[in-house]
Design a protein around this motif. Sequence first.
Motif, PDB file in Angstrom:
ATOM      1  N   ARG A 191       0.822  -1.218   0.000  1.00 17.26           N
ATOM      2  CA  ARG A 191       0.000   0.000   0.000  1.00 17.26           C
ATOM      3  C   ARG A 191       0.851   1.261   0.000  1.00 17.26           C
ATOM      4  O   ARG A 191       0.439   2.289  -0.528  1.00 17.26           O
ATOM      5  CB  ARG A 191      -0.932  -0.009   1.215  1.00 17.26           C
ATOM      6  CG  ARG A 191      -2.103  -0.980   1.082  1.00 17.26           C
ATOM      7  CD  ARG A 191      -3.145  -0.745   2.161  1.00 17.26           C
ATOM      8  NE  ARG A 191      -2.646  -1.040   3.497  1.00 17.26           N
ATOM      9  CZ  ARG A 191      -2.712  -2.230   4.057  1.00 17.26           C
ATOM     10  NH1 ARG A 191      -3.226  -3.268   3.388  1.00 17.26           N
ATOM     11  NH2 ARG A 191      -2.263  -2.418   5.290  1.00 17.26           N
ATOM     12  N   TRP A 192       2.042   1.157   0.589  1.00  8.95           N
ATOM     13  CA  TRP A 192       2.927   2.324   0.651  1.00  8.95           C
ATOM     14  C   TRP A 192       3.724   2.501  -0.637  1.00  8.95           C
ATOM     15  O   TRP A 192       3.726   3.578  -1.237  1.00  8.95           O
ATOM     16  CB  TRP A 192       3.876   2.191   1.851  1.00  8.95           C
ATOM     17  CG  TRP A 192       5.082   3.072   1.779  1.00  8.95           C
ATOM     18  CD1 TRP A 192       5.098   4.432   1.574  1.00  8.95           C
ATOM     19  CD2 TRP A 192       6.454   2.671   1.871  1.00  8.95           C
ATOM     20  NE1 TRP A 192       6.398   4.888   1.547  1.00  8.95           N
ATOM     21  CE2 TRP A 192       7.252   3.831   1.738  1.00  8.95           C
ATOM     22  CE3 TRP A 192       7.085   1.440   2.082  1.00  8.95           C
ATOM     23  CZ2 TRP A 192       8.649   3.798   1.791  1.00  8.95           C
ATOM     24  CZ3 TRP A 192       8.464   1.410   2.144  1.00  8.95           C
ATOM     25  CH2 TRP A 192       9.230   2.576   1.989  1.00  8.95           C
ATOM     26  N   ASN A 193       4.390   1.427  -1.095  1.00  7.18           N
ATOM     27  CA  ASN A 193       5.286   1.558  -2.237  1.00  7.18           C
ATOM     28  C   ASN A 193       5.406   0.213  -2.953  1.00  7.18           C
ATOM     29  O   ASN A 193       6.010  -0.728  -2.420  1.00  7.18           O
ATOM     30  CB  ASN A 193       6.667   2.038  -1.763  1.00  7.18           C
ATOM     31  CG  ASN A 193       7.569   2.453  -2.902  1.00  7.18           C
ATOM     32  OD1 ASN A 193       7.760   1.710  -3.856  1.00  7.18           O
ATOM     33  ND2 ASN A 193       8.135   3.647  -2.796  1.00  7.18           N
ATOM     34  N   GLY A 194       4.853   0.148  -4.161  1.00  6.53           N
ATOM     35  CA  GLY A 194       4.868  -1.094  -4.921  1.00  6.53           C
ATOM     36  C   GLY A 194       6.265  -1.545  -5.310  1.00  6.53           C
ATOM     37  O   GLY A 194       6.555  -2.741  -5.335  1.00  6.53           O
ATOM     38  N   MET A 195       7.158  -0.591  -5.606  1.00  9.66           N
ATOM     39  CA  MET A 195       8.521  -0.942  -6.008  1.00  9.66           C
ATOM     40  C   MET A 195       9.295  -1.551  -4.838  1.00  9.66           C
ATOM     41  O   MET A 195      10.035  -2.522  -5.010  1.00  9.66           O
ATOM     42  CB  MET A 195       9.243   0.297  -6.543  1.00  9.66           C
ATOM     43  CG  MET A 195       8.700   0.805  -7.869  1.00  9.66           C
ATOM     44  SD  MET A 195       9.669   2.186  -8.535  1.00  9.66           S
ATOM     45  CE  MET A 195      11.245   1.376  -8.825  1.00  9.66           C
ATOM     46  N   VAL A 196       9.123  -0.973  -3.663  1.00  8.40           N
ATOM     47  CA  VAL A 196       9.793  -1.513  -2.481  1.00  8.40           C
ATOM     48  C   VAL A 196       9.260  -2.913  -2.190  1.00  8.40           C
ATOM     49  O   VAL A 196      10.026  -3.831  -1.872  1.00  8.40           O
ATOM     50  CB  VAL A 196       9.568  -0.595  -1.255  1.00  8.40           C
ATOM     51  CG1 VAL A 196      10.108  -1.263   0.011  1.00  8.40           C
ATOM     52  CG2 VAL A 196      10.248   0.749  -1.468  1.00  8.40           C
ATOM     53  N   TYR A 197       7.941  -3.078  -2.332  1.00  7.96           N
ATOM     54  CA  TYR A 197       7.350  -4.400  -2.098  1.00  7.96           C
ATOM     55  C   TYR A 197       7.931  -5.417  -3.078  1.00  7.96           C
ATOM     56  O   TYR A 197       8.310  -6.525  -2.683  1.00  7.96           O
ATOM     57  CB  TYR A 197       5.833  -4.354  -2.261  1.00  7.96           C
ATOM     58  CG  TYR A 197       5.218  -5.733  -2.167  1.00  7.96           C
ATOM     59  CD1 TYR A 197       5.000  -6.335  -0.929  1.00  7.96           C
ATOM     60  CD2 TYR A 197       4.903  -6.457  -3.328  1.00  7.96           C
ATOM     61  CE1 TYR A 197       4.480  -7.614  -0.842  1.00  7.96           C
ATOM     62  CE2 TYR A 197       4.378  -7.734  -3.241  1.00  7.96           C
ATOM     63  CZ  TYR A 197       4.169  -8.309  -2.004  1.00  7.96           C
ATOM     64  OH  TYR A 197       3.675  -9.579  -1.923  1.00  7.96           O
ATOM     65  N   GLY A 198       8.002  -5.048  -4.363  1.00  7.04           N
ATOM     66  CA  GLY A 198       8.530  -5.961  -5.373  1.00  7.04           C
ATOM     67  C   GLY A 198       9.954  -6.376  -5.078  1.00  7.04           C
ATOM     68  O   GLY A 198      10.318  -7.555  -5.209  1.00  7.04           O
ATOM     69  N   ALA A 199      10.782  -5.413  -4.650  1.00 14.18           N
ATOM     70  CA  ALA A 199      12.182  -5.704  -4.341  1.00 14.18           C
ATOM     71  C   ALA A 199      12.288  -6.616  -3.117  1.00 14.18           C
ATOM     72  O   ALA A 199      13.079  -7.573  -3.106  1.00 14.18           O
ATOM     73  CB  ALA A 199      12.941  -4.400  -4.097  1.00 14.18           C
ATOM     74  N   MET A 200      11.468  -6.344  -2.110  1.00 17.92           N
ATOM     75  CA  MET A 200      11.525  -7.131  -0.876  1.00 17.92           C
ATOM     76  C   MET A 200      11.044  -8.568  -1.083  1.00 17.92           C
ATOM     77  O   MET A 200      11.672  -9.513  -0.599  1.00 17.92           O
ATOM     78  CB  MET A 200      10.685  -6.454   0.202  1.00 17.92           C
ATOM     79  CG  MET A 200      11.312  -5.214   0.807  1.00 17.92           C
ATOM     80  SD  MET A 200      12.807  -5.572   1.769  1.00 17.92           S
ATOM     81  CE  MET A 200      12.127  -6.571   3.107  1.00 17.92           C
ATOM     82  N   ILE A 201       9.951  -8.750  -1.823  1.00 18.08           N
ATOM     83  CA  ILE A 201       9.434 -10.102  -2.038  1.00 18.08           C
ATOM     84  C   ILE A 201      10.374 -10.900  -2.930  1.00 18.08           C
ATOM     85  O   ILE A 201      10.599 -12.104  -2.705  1.00 18.08           O
ATOM     86  CB  ILE A 201       8.000 -10.077  -2.640  1.00 18.08           C
ATOM     87  CG1 ILE A 201       7.401 -11.487  -2.673  1.00 18.08           C
ATOM     88  CG2 ILE A 201       7.983  -9.448  -4.011  1.00 18.08           C
ATOM     89  CD1 ILE A 201       7.160 -12.102  -1.326  1.00 18.08           C
ATOM     90  N   ALA A 202      10.988 -10.230  -3.915  1.00 15.61           N
ATOM     91  CA  ALA A 202      11.937 -10.902  -4.806  1.00 15.61           C
ATOM     92  C   ALA A 202      13.174 -11.350  -4.025  1.00 15.61           C
ATOM     93  O   ALA A 202      13.666 -12.475  -4.196  1.00 15.61           O
ATOM     94  CB  ALA A 202      12.337  -9.979  -5.949  1.00 15.61           C
TER      95      ALA A 202
END
Length: 218
Positions: free
Chosen positions: A192-203
């Motif tokens: 909800r905050w930042n999709g790019m950060v989420y993508g990097a963290m899950i990857a």
Amino acid sequence: MDTPGVRHINPGFRKPKFSRIEIRDISIAILVLSVSFTLIYRNNNGFFSDDYVTNILCWFGVSFIFVITSFMMHEMGHKFTAQRFGAWSEFRMYPFGLMICLISSFFGFLFAMPGAVYINGYITEEQNGKISVAGPAVNIVLCAISLILAMIFGGMYSKVGAILLVLAYLNSFLAVFNMLPIGPLDGGKILRWNGMVYGAMIALSIAFLIITRIVINA
């Protein structure tokens, strides 16, 4: 004496601080989780010693380390980051979750819901996102450190290396699980905050989980 125009804030602002209730809850959660891990490994006779009692006590010690350097470090990542932003932040155990955790360990698996860090105060969406990132980020760092140390100690060919690989796997699994974008998990808040950060963290979390499994199975 109050100074005009000065806003007084809570004691310990921006500093790590624990209350008596929090220390009690953390202690109980650590104890129950450690016992639960020990019960899972109780049939792994002879790993440390041929004596059953000695073996169990050693597994309890290792389990204690597992709990501190995975579950609790994850929660402390949230807590200290929130306190850094000036919020009230304390861990509270889930009595029912701990009971389920203990019961499940008798059947050879762990369904862990030890508790969570509760936060109160003015927190922006960005700050909340960063607080949520802190937990999985701690697990990723601990996984990387455990993998490096495991390789130094001989990996699955030594007892220390094998224990470190289990610790690496536990941290990578916790990182991936908490990054799922569902319910109250960290992933949903980060997304909800930042999709790019989420993508990097899950990857990154998935990558470390895969690497850990490859090293364990090698």
